[in-house]
Design a protein around this motif. Sequence first.
Motif, mmCIF file in Angstrom:
data_model
loop_
_atom_site.group_PDB
_atom_site.id
_atom_site.type_symbol
_atom_site.label_atom_id
_atom_site.label_comp_id
_atom_site.label_asym_id
_atom_site.label_seq_id
_atom_site.Cartn_x
_atom_site.Cartn_y
_atom_site.Cartn_z
ATOM 1 N N UNK A 2 0.832 -1.210 0.000
ATOM 2 C CA UNK A 2 0.000 0.000 0.000
ATOM 3 C C UNK A 2 0.864 1.256 0.000
ATOM 4 N N UNK A 3 1.917 1.255 0.802
ATOM 5 C CA UNK A 3 2.817 2.407 0.861
ATOM 6 C C UNK A 3 3.522 2.620 -0.483
ATOM 7 N N UNK A 4 3.952 1.525 -1.108
ATOM 8 C CA UNK A 4 4.634 1.624 -2.405
ATOM 9 C C UNK A 4 3.691 2.171 -3.470
ATOM 10 N N UNK A 5 2.444 1.721 -3.455
ATOM 11 C CA UNK A 5 1.461 2.193 -4.434
ATOM 12 C C UNK A 5 1.184 3.675 -4.233
ATOM 13 N N UNK A 6 0.976 4.080 -2.986
ATOM 14 C CA UNK A 6 0.715 5.500 -2.705
ATOM 15 C C UNK A 6 1.884 6.378 -3.138
ATOM 16 N N UNK A 7 3.086 5.927 -2.851
ATOM 17 C CA UNK A 7 4.285 6.676 -3.234
ATOM 18 C C UNK A 7 4.389 6.774 -4.754
ATOM 19 N N UNK A 8 4.185 5.643 -5.427
ATOM 20 C CA UNK A 8 4.251 5.600 -6.887
ATOM 21 C C UNK A 8 3.217 6.542 -7.504
ATOM 22 N N UNK A 9 1.997 6.467 -7.023
ATOM 23 C CA UNK A 9 0.932 7.320 -7.574
ATOM 24 C C UNK A 9 1.200 8.792 -7.299
ATOM 25 N N UNK A 10 1.751 9.103 -6.140
ATOM 26 C CA UNK A 10 2.088 10.485 -5.831
ATOM 27 C C UNK A 10 3.127 11.049 -6.793
ATOM 28 N N UNK A 11 4.168 10.277 -7.035
ATOM 29 C CA UNK A 11 5.206 10.727 -7.966
ATOM 30 C C UNK A 11 4.679 10.807 -9.398
ATOM 31 N N UNK A 12 3.907 9.799 -9.790
ATOM 32 C CA UNK A 12 3.362 9.808 -11.150
ATOM 33 C C UNK A 12 2.395 10.972 -11.344
ATOM 34 N N UNK A 13 1.631 11.292 -10.338
ATOM 35 C CA UNK A 13 0.702 12.411 -10.413
ATOM 36 C C UNK A 13 1.445 13.723 -10.647
ATOM 37 N N UNK A 14 2.629 13.818 -10.087
ATOM 38 C CA UNK A 14 3.450 15.016 -10.250
ATOM 39 C C UNK A 14 4.028 15.119 -11.662
ATOM 40 N N UNK A 15 4.406 13.985 -12.242
ATOM 41 C CA UNK A 15 5.097 13.962 -13.543
ATOM 42 C C UNK A 15 4.130 13.938 -14.726
ATOM 43 N N UNK A 16 3.014 13.253 -14.578
ATOM 44 C CA UNK A 16 2.093 13.050 -15.698
ATOM 45 C C UNK A 16 1.017 14.127 -15.752
ATOM 46 N N UNK A 17 0.490 14.306 -16.956
ATOM 47 C CA UNK A 17 -0.668 15.189 -17.101
ATOM 48 C C UNK A 17 -1.885 14.491 -16.499
#
Length: 109
Positions: free
Chosen positions: A73-88
């Motif tokens: 769960x922590x890895x998914x949240x971290x991944x989504x947070x970073x991707x949200x920053x980079x992606x449109x």
Amino acid sequence: MLSMTLTFAGNENMNSVNNAEAYNLNVNMTQLGKALKLADDQKEAVAEIHKTFCAEMMFATQYGKEERDARIDAAIKKDLGFMNYVLSRDQYKKYVMLLNITMANRGLK
């Protein structure tokens, strides 16, 4: 009784080893780039974020179910947070959809 416990523990360890392959979420970055229509400046960032995510997922396999679930769960949240920053916004929506499908297909969520 002891032999049953050892057999059960052995089976649990074997299931963990077999299921560890499900946690290997390495993807073809060229295909992911095409699917998300990544700009050149996004490709490297997405690749690094995904590499970190994959490492965290594989690391989670070393733990028991409760701790493993928390780490996933922590890895998914971290991944989504970073991707949200980079992606449109549109790219992010598609990424979340692809991640959810991948996780479901592997029986992880």
